[in-house]
Scaffold this motif. Structure first.
Motif, PDB file in Angstrom:
ATOM      1  N   LYS A 188       0.940  -1.170  -0.060  1.00 39.50           N
ATOM      2  CA  LYS A 188      -0.097   0.203   0.099  1.00 39.50           C
ATOM      3  C   LYS A 188       1.014   1.190  -0.229  1.00 39.50           C
ATOM      4  CE  LYS A 188      -3.935   2.283   2.294  1.00 39.50           C
ATOM      5  NZ  LYS A 188      -4.906   2.285   3.215  1.00 39.50           N
ATOM      6  N   ARG A 189       0.772   2.160  -0.973  1.00 42.18           N
ATOM      7  CA  ARG A 189       1.438   3.541  -1.007  1.00 42.18           C
ATOM      8  C   ARG A 189       0.551   4.362  -0.260  1.00 42.18           C
ATOM      9  NH1 ARG A 189       4.024   5.587  -6.331  1.00 42.18           N
ATOM     10  NH2 ARG A 189       5.501   6.891  -4.916  1.00 42.18           N
ATOM     11  N   GLU A 231      -1.104   8.103   1.099  1.00 35.39           N
ATOM     12  CA  GLU A 231      -1.323   9.277   0.370  1.00 35.39           C
ATOM     13  C   GLU A 231      -0.251  10.162   0.570  1.00 35.39           C
ATOM     14  OE1 GLU A 231      -4.914  10.991   1.816  1.00 35.39           O
ATOM     15  OE2 GLU A 231      -4.121  11.845   3.359  1.00 35.39           O
ATOM     16  N   LYS A 256      -2.770   4.079  -2.905  1.00 32.75           N
ATOM     17  CA  LYS A 256      -3.273   3.068  -3.675  1.00 32.75           C
ATOM     18  C   LYS A 256      -2.290   2.013  -3.415  1.00 32.75           C
ATOM     19  CE  LYS A 256       0.164   4.733  -6.996  1.00 32.75           C
ATOM     20  NZ  LYS A 256       0.176   5.087  -8.604  1.00 32.75           N
TER      21      LYS A 256
END
Length: 97
Positions: A54-55, A57, A74
């Protein structure tokens, strides 16, 4: 190497027909996709590990306008090769050196 060349090379090395080889490759990819959907990594022995991460925000700045924008979080697919491959790539692809 494109998909057709990859399937042909794999077919030649394995002794399977092109259709069988293509089906096998697609089955492997489908199995990996199932693991990714479950949040599990997919490891290929002697090659490396694919993993969904998971990147978070983050805020980016448009260099031409200076406008700040928020990029939503994302999921991204990452790959970590085995140590031997990483070492070889760091040496420019040479076996010894």
């Amino acid at each position: 190497m494109n998909n057709k060349q990859f399937i042909h090379e794999l077919s030649t090395r394995s002794g399977h027909t092109l259709d069988e080889t293509q089906r096998l490759v697609y089955d492997v990819i489908d199995a990996m996709n199932e693991k990714f959907m479950e949040g599990e990594p997919a490891t290929i022995p002697g090659f490396g590990t694919f993993e969904v991460k998971k990147r978070l925000e983050r805020v980016i700045v448009n260099p031409s306008t200076g406008q700040r924008m928020l990029v939503p979080p994302k999921l991204v697919l990452s790959f970590k090769p085995i140590a031997a491959i990483s070492k070889k790539l760091k040496k420019g692809g040479q076996e010894n050196g």
